[in-house]
Design an enzyme around this catalytic site. Structure first.
Site, PDB file in Angstrom:
ATOM      1  N   ASP A 199      34.557  84.359  -2.930  1.00  0.00           N
ATOM      2  CA  ASP A 199      34.925  84.094  -4.320  1.00  0.00           C
ATOM      3  C   ASP A 199      36.139  83.162  -4.422  1.00  0.00           C
ATOM      4  O   ASP A 199      36.952  83.099  -3.508  1.00  0.00           O
ATOM      5  CB  ASP A 199      35.237  85.453  -4.985  1.00  0.00           C
ATOM      6  CG  ASP A 199      35.185  85.379  -6.494  1.00  0.00           C
ATOM      7  OD1 ASP A 199      34.736  84.349  -7.042  1.00  0.00           O
ATOM      8  OD2 ASP A 199      35.601  86.359  -7.142  1.00  0.00           O
ATOM      9  N   GLY A 200      36.248  82.457  -5.550  1.00  0.00           N
ATOM     10  CA  GLY A 200      37.442  81.659  -5.848  1.00  0.00           C
ATOM     11  C   GLY A 200      37.278  80.163  -5.665  1.00  0.00           C
ATOM     12  O   GLY A 200      38.254  79.422  -5.684  1.00  0.00           O
ATOM     13  N   ARG A 202      38.072  78.397  -9.014  1.00  0.00           N
ATOM     14  CA  ARG A 202      39.512  78.473  -9.288  1.00  0.00           C
ATOM     15  C   ARG A 202      40.312  77.519  -8.391  1.00  0.00           C
ATOM     16  O   ARG A 202      41.269  76.903  -8.807  1.00  0.00           O
ATOM     17  CB  ARG A 202      40.010  79.906  -9.100  1.00  0.00           C
ATOM     18  CG  ARG A 202      41.163  80.237 -10.022  1.00  0.00           C
ATOM     19  CD  ARG A 202      41.579  81.678  -9.963  1.00  0.00           C
ATOM     20  NE  ARG A 202      40.445  82.592 -10.022  1.00  0.00           N
ATOM     21  CZ  ARG A 202      40.477  83.835  -9.544  1.00  0.00           C
ATOM     22  NH1 ARG A 202      41.583  84.304  -8.977  1.00  0.00           N
ATOM     23  NH2 ARG A 202      39.421  84.608  -9.644  1.00  0.00           N
ATOM     24  N   HIS A 207      32.955  74.365  -4.666  1.00  0.00           N
ATOM     25  CA  HIS A 207      31.780  74.894  -3.960  1.00  0.00           C
ATOM     26  C   HIS A 207      31.541  74.125  -2.658  1.00  0.00           C
ATOM     27  O   HIS A 207      31.217  74.702  -1.627  1.00  0.00           O
ATOM     28  CB  HIS A 207      30.538  74.825  -4.847  1.00  0.00           C
ATOM     29  CG  HIS A 207      30.660  75.656  -6.093  1.00  0.00           C
ATOM     30  ND1 HIS A 207      31.152  76.937  -6.076  1.00  0.00           N
ATOM     31  CD2 HIS A 207      30.363  75.393  -7.393  1.00  0.00           C
ATOM     32  CE1 HIS A 207      31.154  77.423  -7.301  1.00  0.00           C
ATOM     33  NE2 HIS A 207      30.681  76.504  -8.119  1.00  0.00           N
ATOM     34  N   GLU A 230      23.310  87.057 -11.165  1.00  0.00           N
ATOM     35  CA  GLU A 230      24.113  86.780 -12.368  1.00  0.00           C
ATOM     36  C   GLU A 230      24.531  85.310 -12.455  1.00  0.00           C
ATOM     37  O   GLU A 230      24.867  84.808 -13.526  1.00  0.00           O
ATOM     38  CB  GLU A 230      25.374  87.662 -12.404  1.00  0.00           C
ATOM     39  CG  GLU A 230      25.135  89.124 -12.748  1.00  0.00           C
ATOM     40  CD  GLU A 230      24.527  89.938 -11.604  1.00  0.00           C
ATOM     41  OE1 GLU A 230      24.767  89.588 -10.424  1.00  0.00           O
ATOM     42  OE2 GLU A 230      23.771  90.902 -11.887  1.00  0.00           O
ATOM     43  N   TRP A 260      22.869  82.732 -12.470  1.00  0.00           N
ATOM     44  CA  TRP A 260      21.990  81.904 -13.316  1.00  0.00           C
ATOM     45  C   TRP A 260      22.617  81.640 -14.681  1.00  0.00           C
ATOM     46  O   TRP A 260      22.239  80.705 -15.387  1.00  0.00           O
ATOM     47  CB  TRP A 260      20.635  82.594 -13.518  1.00  0.00           C
ATOM     48  CG  TRP A 260      19.793  82.673 -12.280  1.00  0.00           C
ATOM     49  CD1 TRP A 260      19.534  83.785 -11.554  1.00  0.00           C
ATOM     50  CD2 TRP A 260      19.078  81.605 -11.638  1.00  0.00           C
ATOM     51  NE1 TRP A 260      18.712  83.481 -10.489  1.00  0.00           N
ATOM     52  CE2 TRP A 260      18.410  82.156 -10.515  1.00  0.00           C
ATOM     53  CE3 TRP A 260      18.940  80.228 -11.896  1.00  0.00           C
ATOM     54  CZ2 TRP A 260      17.623  81.386  -9.652  1.00  0.00           C
ATOM     55  CZ3 TRP A 260      18.146  79.467 -11.036  1.00  0.00           C
ATOM     56  CH2 TRP A 260      17.499  80.039  -9.946  1.00  0.00           C
ATOM     57  N   LEU A 313      24.193  85.824  16.861  1.00  0.00           N
ATOM     58  CA  LEU A 313      24.656  86.264  15.533  1.00  0.00           C
ATOM     59  C   LEU A 313      23.537  86.183  14.495  1.00  0.00           C
ATOM     60  O   LEU A 313      22.811  85.190  14.421  1.00  0.00           O
ATOM     61  CB  LEU A 313      25.821  85.371  15.078  1.00  0.00           C
ATOM     62  CG  LEU A 313      26.332  85.602  13.643  1.00  0.00           C
ATOM     63  CD1 LEU A 313      27.170  86.883  13.573  1.00  0.00           C
ATOM     64  CD2 LEU A 313      27.156  84.410  13.150  1.00  0.00           C
ATOM     65  N   ARG A 368      36.293  94.133  -7.020  1.00  0.00           N
ATOM     66  CA  ARG A 368      35.048  94.793  -7.414  1.00  0.00           C
ATOM     67  C   ARG A 368      33.887  94.294  -6.555  1.00  0.00           C
ATOM     68  O   ARG A 368      34.030  93.316  -5.833  1.00  0.00           O
ATOM     69  CB  ARG A 368      34.760  94.586  -8.902  1.00  0.00           C
ATOM     70  CG  ARG A 368      34.916  93.192  -9.386  1.00  0.00           C
ATOM     71  CD  ARG A 368      34.836  93.149 -10.921  1.00  0.00           C
ATOM     72  NE  ARG A 368      35.693  92.101 -11.456  1.00  0.00           N
ATOM     73  CZ  ARG A 368      35.426  90.810 -11.423  1.00  0.00           C
ATOM     74  NH1 ARG A 368      34.300  90.393 -10.895  1.00  0.00           N
ATOM     75  NH2 ARG A 368      36.263  89.928 -11.901  1.00  0.00           N
ATOM     76  N   SER A 396      30.663  93.541  -7.745  1.00  0.00           N
ATOM     77  CA  SER A 396      29.784  92.574  -8.404  1.00  0.00           C
ATOM     78  C   SER A 396      28.329  92.635  -7.920  1.00  0.00           C
ATOM     79  O   SER A 396      27.727  91.602  -7.615  1.00  0.00           O
ATOM     80  CB  SER A 396      30.327  91.158  -8.233  1.00  0.00           C
ATOM     81  OG  SER A 396      31.636  91.073  -8.728  1.00  0.00           O
TER      82      SER A 396
HETATM   83  C1  V07 Z   1      26.973  78.069  -1.394  1.00  0.00           C
HETATM   84  C2  V07 Z   1      29.302  77.513  -0.627  1.00  0.00           C
HETATM   85  C3  V07 Z   1      30.049  78.705  -0.127  1.00  0.00           C
HETATM   86  C4  V07 Z   1      30.921  79.340  -1.179  1.00  0.00           C
HETATM   87  C5  V07 Z   1      30.169  80.141  -2.193  1.00  0.00           C
HETATM   88  C6  V07 Z   1      29.401  79.407  -3.278  1.00  0.00           C
HETATM   89  C7  V07 Z   1      28.910  78.041  -2.972  1.00  0.00           C
HETATM   90  C8  V07 Z   1      26.041  77.962   1.990  1.00  0.00           C
HETATM   91  C9  V07 Z   1      24.833  78.282   1.425  1.00  0.00           C
HETATM   92  C10 V07 Z   1      23.587  78.573   2.124  1.00  0.00           C
HETATM   93  C11 V07 Z   1      22.654  79.452   1.588  1.00  0.00           C
HETATM   94  C12 V07 Z   1      21.481  79.740   2.274  1.00  0.00           C
HETATM   95  C13 V07 Z   1      21.254  79.160   3.498  1.00  0.00           C
HETATM   96  C14 V07 Z   1      22.143  78.288   4.046  1.00  0.00           C
HETATM   97  C15 V07 Z   1      23.315  77.985   3.362  1.00  0.00           C
HETATM   98  C16 V07 Z   1      25.085  78.318   0.054  1.00  0.00           C
HETATM   99  C17 V07 Z   1      24.763  78.592  -2.195  1.00  0.00           C
HETATM  100  C18 V07 Z   1      26.101  78.331  -2.438  1.00  0.00           C
HETATM  101  C19 V07 Z   1      23.839  78.873  -3.317  1.00  0.00           C
HETATM  102  F1  V07 Z   1      20.129  79.459   4.188  1.00  0.00           F
HETATM  103  N1  V07 Z   1      26.974  77.830   1.064  1.00  0.00           N
HETATM  104  N2  V07 Z   1      26.418  78.053  -0.138  1.00  0.00           N
HETATM  105  N3  V07 Z   1      24.249  78.595  -0.964  1.00  0.00           N
HETATM  106  N4  V07 Z   1      28.333  77.840  -1.647  1.00  0.00           N
END
Ligand code: V07
Length: 256
Positions: free
Chosen positions: A36-37, A40, A53, A83, A85, A147, A210, A212
């Protein structure tokens, strides 16, 4: 009151814990993280949320490498909740491009490092390009024995529980299961984490205290570690610190 404060002391992030001070025989086997964050972080820098992101995505590599070093068995990351979405369309569109972006850059490295990629969450309601990319990653890495990198994508714990209950009800309806035979283990085996152990440690960044809707059933006995650090600023040192705190608590309460 003093006792209460001393408990919180361990949550302060000074990121000074060196990994060599960890007890290698008591590394949590499953670590779950609410990343999270990001928004921000971007706001603080005067950047659009999507920049946060993108930066947050870069952090995942470092944490995966560290998890491998520490011989963590499962790393669960909350990437997109049911959520999420409700966020602005442009942000959702951007977020749902990140799995492809991440995998395009990292899948070869993950293969190299024997990492098994898994997804928990509803793939059916994701854009096709996202579902395709993650399905390919799961298939390509399914025989890897290192892993387990478990992404929660379009995941919500209550939804997961509802789906599990529906399956169990169906088995009772069709007579393959008697209602008296429903145990905790039966419920666990109908969740999206069916063959994974429960998390030993939950980490949430960015100061929110929390869950979430994240792994409600699975986190019943886990240790929680919260930090004010925003996810894009999270480093392997913070992971080490969280584990050091986890180890201190495990020693205090006897048994992991
Ligand atoms: C997302 C980057 C990390 C911070 C949190 C929100 C944004 C990696 C993935 C991902 C998901 C599935 C996968 C491989 C990579 C990802 C979303 C958002 C929706 F098989 N980072 N990341 N997916 N963020």
């Amino acid at each position: 009151m003093l006792e209460k404060f001393s408990k919180w002391k361990g949550n302060r992030s000074n990121h000074t814990t060196p990994s060599h001070s960890l007890d290698e025989s008591a590394i949590p086997k499953h670590v779950a993280i609410i990343m999270d964050g990001n928004g921000r972080w971007a706001k603080k820098k005067g950047l659009p949320r999507i920049a946060g992101h993108r930066e947050g995505m870069k952090v995942i590599n470092k944490i995966v490498r560290k998890a491998i070093d520490l011989k963590i068995e499962v790393l669960s990351l909350y990437a997109f909740s049911t959520e999420n979405w409700k966020r602005p369309r442009t942000e959702v569109d951007y977020l749902l491009k990140l799995p492809e972006r991440f995998l395009k850059l990292e899948l070869p490295n993950l293969m190299e490092e024997n990492v098994q990629v898994r997804i928990m969450g509803g793939l059916d309601t994701l854009p096709e390009h996202t579902a395709k990319a993650v399905t390919k990653a799961m298939e390509e890495t399914k025989d890897n024995t290192g892993l387990i990198l478990n992404f929660a994508l379009n995941y919500g714990s209550r939804y997961e529980l509802v789906e599990a209950m529906k399956q169990v009800a169906k088995e009772v309806e069709t007579g393959t299961l008697s209602s008296d035979a429903i145990t905790e283990d039966v419920i666990s085996r109908h969740l999206m984490t069916a063959d994974l152990r429960d998390p030993d440690l939950l980490i949430r960044t960015s100061g929110e205290i929390r869950l979430s809707n994240f792994m409600l059933w699975q986190l019943a006995y886990s240790e929680f570690w919260f930090t004010d650090v925003l996810w894009p600023d999270f480093t392997e040192h913070h992971l080490t610190e969280a584990i050091a705190v986890y180890q201190k608590r495990a020693r205090r309460y006897g048994g992991v």
